[in-house]
Design an enzyme around this catalytic site. Structure first.
Site, PDB file in Angstrom:
ATOM      1  N   LYS A   1     -43.068 -10.442  -3.648  1.00  0.00           N
ATOM      2  CA  LYS A   1     -42.837 -10.497  -2.197  1.00  0.00           C
ATOM      3  C   LYS A   1     -41.433  -9.976  -1.892  1.00  0.00           C
ATOM      4  O   LYS A   1     -40.613  -9.801  -2.793  1.00  0.00           O
ATOM      5  CB  LYS A   1     -43.034 -11.920  -1.682  1.00  0.00           C
ATOM      6  CG  LYS A   1     -42.070 -12.951  -2.221  1.00  0.00           C
ATOM      7  CD  LYS A   1     -42.522 -14.348  -1.834  1.00  0.00           C
ATOM      8  CE  LYS A   1     -41.683 -15.392  -2.510  1.00  0.00           C
ATOM      9  NZ  LYS A   1     -41.013 -16.307  -1.621  1.00  0.00           N
TER      10      LYS A   1
ATOM     11  N   ARG B   1     -43.460 -28.127   3.655  1.00  0.00           N
ATOM     12  CA  ARG B   1     -43.202 -26.818   4.254  1.00  0.00           C
ATOM     13  C   ARG B   1     -44.550 -26.216   4.639  1.00  0.00           C
ATOM     14  O   ARG B   1     -44.893 -26.125   5.793  1.00  0.00           O
ATOM     15  CB  ARG B   1     -42.458 -25.974   3.202  1.00  0.00           C
ATOM     16  CG  ARG B   1     -41.771 -24.772   3.674  1.00  0.00           C
ATOM     17  CD  ARG B   1     -40.973 -24.091   2.578  1.00  0.00           C
ATOM     18  NE  ARG B   1     -41.781 -23.592   1.467  1.00  0.00           N
ATOM     19  CZ  ARG B   1     -41.378 -22.693   0.587  1.00  0.00           C
ATOM     20  NH1 ARG B   1     -40.159 -22.200   0.655  1.00  0.00           N
ATOM     21  NH2 ARG B   1     -42.156 -22.285  -0.390  1.00  0.00           N
TER      22      ARG B   1
ATOM     23  N   TYR C   1      -9.258  -6.512   7.894  1.00  0.00           N
ATOM     24  CA  TYR C   1      -9.444  -7.218   9.170  1.00  0.00           C
ATOM     25  C   TYR C   1      -8.892  -8.640   9.095  1.00  0.00           C
ATOM     26  O   TYR C   1      -9.051  -9.335   8.092  1.00  0.00           O
ATOM     27  CB  TYR C   1     -10.933  -7.333   9.484  1.00  0.00           C
ATOM     28  CG  TYR C   1     -11.561  -6.077  10.040  1.00  0.00           C
ATOM     29  CD1 TYR C   1     -11.081  -5.470  11.196  1.00  0.00           C
ATOM     30  CD2 TYR C   1     -12.658  -5.508   9.394  1.00  0.00           C
ATOM     31  CE1 TYR C   1     -11.677  -4.328  11.697  1.00  0.00           C
ATOM     32  CE2 TYR C   1     -13.265  -4.360   9.890  1.00  0.00           C
ATOM     33  CZ  TYR C   1     -12.760  -3.779  11.055  1.00  0.00           C
ATOM     34  OH  TYR C   1     -13.363  -2.657  11.540  1.00  0.00           O
TER      35      TYR C   1
ATOM     36  N   MET D   1     -17.834  -3.741   7.251  1.00  0.00           N
ATOM     37  CA  MET D   1     -19.226  -3.293   7.314  1.00  0.00           C
ATOM     38  C   MET D   1     -19.552  -2.292   6.192  1.00  0.00           C
ATOM     39  O   MET D   1     -20.608  -2.353   5.574  1.00  0.00           O
ATOM     40  CB  MET D   1     -19.511  -2.653   8.677  1.00  0.00           C
ATOM     41  CG  MET D   1     -20.963  -2.316   8.879  1.00  0.00           C
ATOM     42  SD  MET D   1     -21.303  -1.532  10.463  1.00  0.00           S
ATOM     43  CE  MET D   1     -21.030  -2.870  11.597  1.00  0.00           C
TER      44      MET D   1
HETATM   45  C1  LIG Z   1     -45.174 -20.326  -3.484  1.00  0.00           C
HETATM   46  C2  LIG Z   1     -44.225 -19.593  -4.375  1.00  0.00           C
HETATM   47  N1  LIG Z   1     -44.556 -19.394  -5.665  1.00  0.00           N
HETATM   48  C3  LIG Z   1     -43.734 -18.747  -6.523  1.00  0.00           C
HETATM   49  C4  LIG Z   1     -42.507 -18.276  -6.095  1.00  0.00           C
HETATM   50  C5  LIG Z   1     -41.592 -17.617  -7.081  1.00  0.00           C
HETATM   51  O1  LIG Z   1     -40.455 -18.414  -7.257  1.00  0.00           O
HETATM   52  P1  LIG Z   1     -39.256 -17.979  -8.214  1.00  0.00           P
HETATM   53  O2  LIG Z   1     -38.691 -16.728  -7.623  1.00  0.00           O
HETATM   54  O3  LIG Z   1     -38.304 -19.115  -8.131  1.00  0.00           O
HETATM   55  O4  LIG Z   1     -39.819 -17.754  -9.543  1.00  0.00           O
HETATM   56  C6  LIG Z   1     -42.119 -18.470  -4.769  1.00  0.00           C
HETATM   57  C7  LIG Z   1     -40.811 -17.980  -4.317  1.00  0.00           C
HETATM   58  O5  LIG Z   1     -40.240 -18.330  -3.336  1.00  0.00           O
HETATM   59  C8  LIG Z   1     -43.002 -19.142  -3.882  1.00  0.00           C
HETATM   60  O6  LIG Z   1     -42.673 -19.353  -2.598  1.00  0.00           O
END
Ligand SMILES: Cc1ncc(COP(=O)(O)O)c(C=O)c1O
Length: 401
Positions: free
Chosen positions: A69, A168, A289, A337
């Protein structure tokens, strides 16, 4: 004085098919885009694949997914995911449907794409069309996916998220009760995984055992199906946490999943930025700055082409270090920046000259060290990596890409 880059075959992000056997940043810099780049981000696909194999071996006999992701934590999912597929990874995890659809375009047949962010309204058709498995985070989503599957007459796969302590996403205790007592809510679905997520996996916390116990108790009440709990750090908590599929993310990209202990993962990126000017300074001058850095005596400051617009955290102002001339050099004054200023007074004259590169992240400046100096975590350093960097991918040939 340019630091050497990782050796191995390289290709640039702008021309992924142009892999060559050139092997240094200097050689990369001979291409025109790199020659004018303020900073060069080198991403080692072979190291990412090697990290995945390490995690897969640790997960066994459970399978090992790859969390890609946020554009593979900032490193480029379009390059990272195919390299992991060649290494043998079959399950890929993203956060959004758009990330999942983009991933489908670069992954081979036979791979699975799991999307953590639930089932947005009216998205069922897109999930089905792109063969993306949704993570269903509440009973409303379970119901909508079930109705869709029954309408299509096919038992679509679903990952169902049980909340064991994050508060969450995922089914909370009330929803778990309802699902456990009304299992026909799953009719027409294939539960690909029961999933939960650890809140404190990187720490020696009682939360870990509590979440494991809660997950086990939930599984005992639900229809039998594979299960998944461990992220990167969870894989290092012991075999109890592995279940059927591990979901590591950060460790693939070189972040230490065992903070406070030696990092079992290989470094994956290096970030080198160009020196634009070297200035002689003397007291009572100030730098940058806000005039926050007061020069203590006669010295030298190098101005380097990277800034907060590139994701180089502003919290590193007066706290971070770069590696140059064989030594660490402190970032002084505020991060701007597009620029940072580095005190190089301790280095011999001529050791750092305009056009030289300093190492911001790499073997001498691991991502976790940079994160600690900036008061943040490696995840944020990686996912903030900027769009202006000239990106170079190495190790693709090793992965058959
Ligand atoms: C549901 C879920 N599984 C797995 C992961 C992977 O976690 P990590 O990057 O700590 O291995 C994440 C990362 O945020 C997650 O939200």
């Amino acid at each position: 004085m340019a630091p050497s880059a990782p050796s191995g075959s390289i290709s640039t992000a702008s021309s992924p098919s142009s892999a060559t056997s050139t092997s240094t940043t200097a050689a990369v810099a001979s291409t025109s885009e790199a020659a004018r780049a303020g900073a060069i981000l080198t991403i080692d696909l072979a190291a990412i694949a090697a990290n995945w194999r390490t995690l897969r071996d640790r997960a066994g006999p459970a399978a090992c997914a790859a969390v890609v992701k946020a554009d593979a934590y900032g490193l480029g999912a379009a390059r990272v995911a195919p390299a992991l597929a060649v290494a043998g990874c079959r399950s890929f995890v993203v956060a959004t449907l758009d990330e999942a659809i983009a991933l489908r375009g670069v992954l081979p047949e036979g791979t699975e794409v799991i999307c953590l962010g639930g089932l947005p309204a009216d998205s069922e058709g897109e999930f089905q069309r792109h063969a993306v498995t949704p993570v269903l985070n509440h009973l409303g989503e379970v119901e909508r996916w079930r109705v869709f599957a029954r309408w299509r007459g096919t038992p679509y796969p679903a990952v169902i998220h049980i909340d064991t302590g994050m508060n969450r996403l995922g089914l909370g205790p009330d929803e778990l009760d309802r699902l456990a007592t009304e299992p026909d809510r799953l009719d027409g679905l294939t539960v690909r995984l029961w999933m939960s997520h650890l809140a404190c996996a990187e720490a020696d916390s009682p939360m870990n055992a509590a979440q494991l116990a809660a997950f086990r108790a939930a599984l005992a009440r639900l229809p039998a199906a594979p299960a998944s709990l461990a992220n990167s750090s969870g894989l290092f908590l012991g075999s109890d946490y592995r279940f059927d599929l591990a979901r590591p993310g950060c460790a693939l990209y070189g972040v230490n999943p065992t903070p406070g202990r030696p990092n079992p993962m290989s470094g994956v990126i290096r970030l080198d930025a160009r020196v634009l000017q070297v200035r002689n300074v003397d007291s009572p001058m100030t730098v940058g700055y806000g005039a926050t850095h007061r020069v203590a005596g006669s010295g030298k400051v190098a101005t380097v082409a990277v800034g907060y617009a590139d994701g180089y955290a502003r919290t590193l102002s007066g706290r971070g270090h770069v590696h140059v001339g064989g030594a660490a050099a402190p970032v002084v004054g505020r991060i701007s920046m597009d620029l940072i200023t580095v005190d190089i007074s301790h280095l011999p004259d001529g050791a750092v000259v305009p056009n030289a590169f300093v190492e911001l992240i790499g073997p001498s400046r691991p991502v976790d060290t940079v994160a600690e100096e900036g008061g943040t975590i490696g995840y944020e350093i990686l996912t903030a990596l900027g769009r202006r960097y000239h990106r170079v991918y190495t190790g693709g040939a090793a992965e058959g890409l």
